[in-house]
Design an enzyme around this catalytic site. Sequence first.
Site, PDB file in Angstrom:
ATOM      1  N   LYS A 172     -12.185  -3.115   2.984  1.00 59.34           N
ATOM      2  CA  LYS A 172     -11.428  -1.647   2.743  1.00 59.34           C
ATOM      3  C   LYS A 172     -10.929  -1.457   1.222  1.00 59.34           C
ATOM      4  CE  LYS A 172      -9.174   2.241   3.585  1.00 59.34           C
ATOM      5  NZ  LYS A 172      -9.914   3.257   3.896  1.00 59.34           N
ATOM      6  N   LYS A 241      -2.697   1.535  -4.565  1.00 58.77           N
ATOM      7  CA  LYS A 241      -2.399   0.192  -4.003  1.00 58.77           C
ATOM      8  C   LYS A 241      -3.661  -0.623  -3.456  1.00 58.77           C
ATOM      9  CE  LYS A 241      -2.174   0.654   0.400  1.00 58.77           C
ATOM     10  NZ  LYS A 241      -2.901   0.715   1.556  1.00 58.77           N
TER      11      LYS A 241
HETATM   12  P1  NDP Z   1       1.944   7.864   5.345  1.00 56.14           P
HETATM   13  O1  NDP Z   1       2.812   7.477   4.256  1.00 56.14           O
HETATM   14  O2  NDP Z   1       1.621   9.352   5.769  1.00 56.14           O
HETATM   15  O3  NDP Z   1       2.641   7.110   6.593  1.00 56.14           O
HETATM   16  C1  NDP Z   1       3.357   5.826   6.627  1.00 56.14           C
HETATM   17  C2  NDP Z   1       3.972   5.530   7.705  1.00 56.14           C
HETATM   18  O4  NDP Z   1       4.662   4.188   7.723  1.00 56.14           O
HETATM   19  C3  NDP Z   1       5.051   6.393   8.222  1.00 56.14           C
HETATM   20  O5  NDP Z   1       4.880   6.637   9.706  1.00 56.14           O
HETATM   21  C4  NDP Z   1       6.278   5.594   7.730  1.00 56.14           C
HETATM   22  O6  NDP Z   1       7.448   5.994   8.436  1.00 56.14           O
HETATM   23  C5  NDP Z   1       5.740   4.224   8.014  1.00 56.14           C
HETATM   24  N1  NDP Z   1       6.576   3.427   7.110  1.00 56.14           N
HETATM   25  C6  NDP Z   1       6.875   3.302   5.840  1.00 56.14           C
HETATM   26  N2  NDP Z   1       7.325   2.137   5.381  1.00 56.14           N
HETATM   27  C7  NDP Z   1       7.811   1.512   6.178  1.00 56.14           C
HETATM   28  C8  NDP Z   1       8.587   0.268   6.656  1.00 56.14           C
HETATM   29  N3  NDP Z   1       8.749  -0.283   5.565  1.00 56.14           N
HETATM   30  N4  NDP Z   1       8.754  -0.113   7.790  1.00 56.14           N
HETATM   31  C9  NDP Z   1       8.412   0.732   8.921  1.00 56.14           C
HETATM   32  N5  NDP Z   1       7.572   1.860   8.860  1.00 56.14           N
HETATM   33  C10 NDP Z   1       7.094   2.304   7.620  1.00 56.14           C
HETATM   34  O7  NDP Z   1       0.627   6.947   5.243  1.00 56.14           O
HETATM   35  P2  NDP Z   1      -0.853   6.874   6.243  1.00 56.14           P
HETATM   36  O8  NDP Z   1      -0.631   7.225   7.391  1.00 56.14           O
HETATM   37  O9  NDP Z   1      -1.540   7.898   5.297  1.00 56.14           O
HETATM   38  O10 NDP Z   1      -1.487   5.458   5.762  1.00 56.14           O
HETATM   39  C11 NDP Z   1      -1.007   4.394   6.717  1.00 56.14           C
HETATM   40  C12 NDP Z   1      -2.160   3.333   6.238  1.00 56.14           C
HETATM   41  O11 NDP Z   1      -3.307   3.660   6.581  1.00 56.14           O
HETATM   42  C13 NDP Z   1      -2.061   2.848   4.799  1.00 56.14           C
HETATM   43  O12 NDP Z   1      -2.401   1.488   4.645  1.00 56.14           O
HETATM   44  C14 NDP Z   1      -3.181   3.665   4.284  1.00 56.14           C
HETATM   45  O13 NDP Z   1      -3.675   3.082   2.997  1.00 56.14           O
HETATM   46  C15 NDP Z   1      -4.386   3.636   5.360  1.00 56.14           C
HETATM   47  N6  NDP Z   1      -5.177   4.899   5.233  1.00 56.14           N
HETATM   48  C16 NDP Z   1      -4.747   6.254   5.264  1.00 56.14           C
HETATM   49  C17 NDP Z   1      -5.761   7.117   5.203  1.00 56.14           C
HETATM   50  C18 NDP Z   1      -5.407   8.470   5.151  1.00 56.14           C
HETATM   51  O14 NDP Z   1      -6.326   9.437   5.065  1.00 56.14           O
HETATM   52  N7  NDP Z   1      -4.248   8.881   5.235  1.00 56.14           N
HETATM   53  C19 NDP Z   1      -7.165   6.838   5.317  1.00 56.14           C
HETATM   54  C20 NDP Z   1      -7.526   5.403   5.719  1.00 56.14           C
HETATM   55  C21 NDP Z   1      -6.419   4.372   5.612  1.00 56.14           C
HETATM   56  P3  NDP Z   1       8.546   7.307   8.164  1.00 56.14           P
HETATM   57  O15 NDP Z   1       8.027   8.192   9.017  1.00 56.14           O
HETATM   58  O16 NDP Z   1       9.811   6.709   8.427  1.00 56.14           O
HETATM   59  O17 NDP Z   1       8.317   7.496   6.782  1.00 56.14           O
END
Ligand code: NDP
Length: 302
Positions: A172, A241
């Site tokens: 990835k 990242k």
């Molecule tokens: P977002 O930033 O939109 O969401 C992050 C999520 O993680 C939120 O639910 C947040 O909670 C939670 N979170 C953040 N920090 C913590 C912590 N320390 N403890 C617990 N919960 C936490 O990220 P994405 O959904 O976009 O991405 C998630 C993963 O998927 C990443 O690794 C990203 O690289 C990967 N990804 C994303 C894609 C995309 O198109 N968006 C595509 C492919 C992979 P809260 O609501 O409280 O902030």
Amino acid sequence: MPRVAFLGLGAIGTPMARHLARPDFDLAVWNRTASRAAEFVAAHGGRHAATPADAARDRDVVITCLPVSRDVEGLLDGPDGLLATMPSGSVLVDCTSGDGATSRRMAARLAERGIGFLDAPVSGGVVGAERGALTVMIGGDAAILERVREVIACFGSTIVHCGGVGAGDALKAVNNALLAMHLWGTAEGLVALEKAGVKSEIALQVINQSSGRSNASMNLFPERVLTRAFPRTFRLALLDKDVGIAAELARETQVPSPLLQLTSELFRMAHRELGEDADHVEVAQLVERLGGAQIGGRGTNA
Ligand code: NDP
């Protein structure tokens, strides 16, 4: 009826979890900001768990999708942590685009308790997640994958076993490093062409019929840059990242990698410059600013 928990209702986690909110599944959801989990349950069903431990109780499969592996590792311990309740025989499927070293550490700790672990990062973006058509890159034991394949297939139309724990993470990261290179390189080329008098619409039309094309040139630039829409679907911070993980992988494996290292440096700089909330495609605006022309502007001689 598979008993599933989903933790991390972010930009991609939410549309993934929606496919698990179905009558033949027993779904619990948890999110750090509780209001997002409450909204999810009100709209799609499932049970709103108060803590990670509450979400993981009696589950067959626990799915996590957080920014980085360390965030997932941070959910394991303590009275509210996953390890307090995850049953022996269950499986943690981590859909975070993570790093192999942390995944291997988590897998070892879980194995001591008879819990399986798969790193299972996804590609296909928010649109792919909405369609239930993500590609899922699996690292870990193939037999464990077979036990949970039915659940992953709810959001993944292509499920590929890549190797041992950490193999999904590695693949990835390299994929996303290529996305980053295409984004930055296409932006530089289009800005230079604009200044040389070639309109970006025409440049993209030709490139997309030629060997320089990529997902960036075929989809991201026409749909998001030329239109100036720049929707926020995948944060630049997360791509930074990912490229960092790929650059680290190349260093660890002692592969000379000037291009990966430079890309990592550029995206670290862009992340610093544009902030935590910027979308990854907004790097095109930074390249425009540095180059002094807008992609889809006029073409100076046009
Ligand atoms: P977002 O930033 O939109 O969401 C992050 C999520 O993680 C939120 O639910 C947040 O909670 C939670 N979170 C953040 N920090 C913590 C912590 N320390 N403890 C617990 N919960 C936490 O990220 P994405 O959904 O976009 O991405 C998630 C993963 O998927 C990443 O690794 C990203 O690289 C990967 N990804 C994303 C894609 C995309 O198109 N968006 C595509 C492919 C992979 P809260 O609501 O409280 O902030």
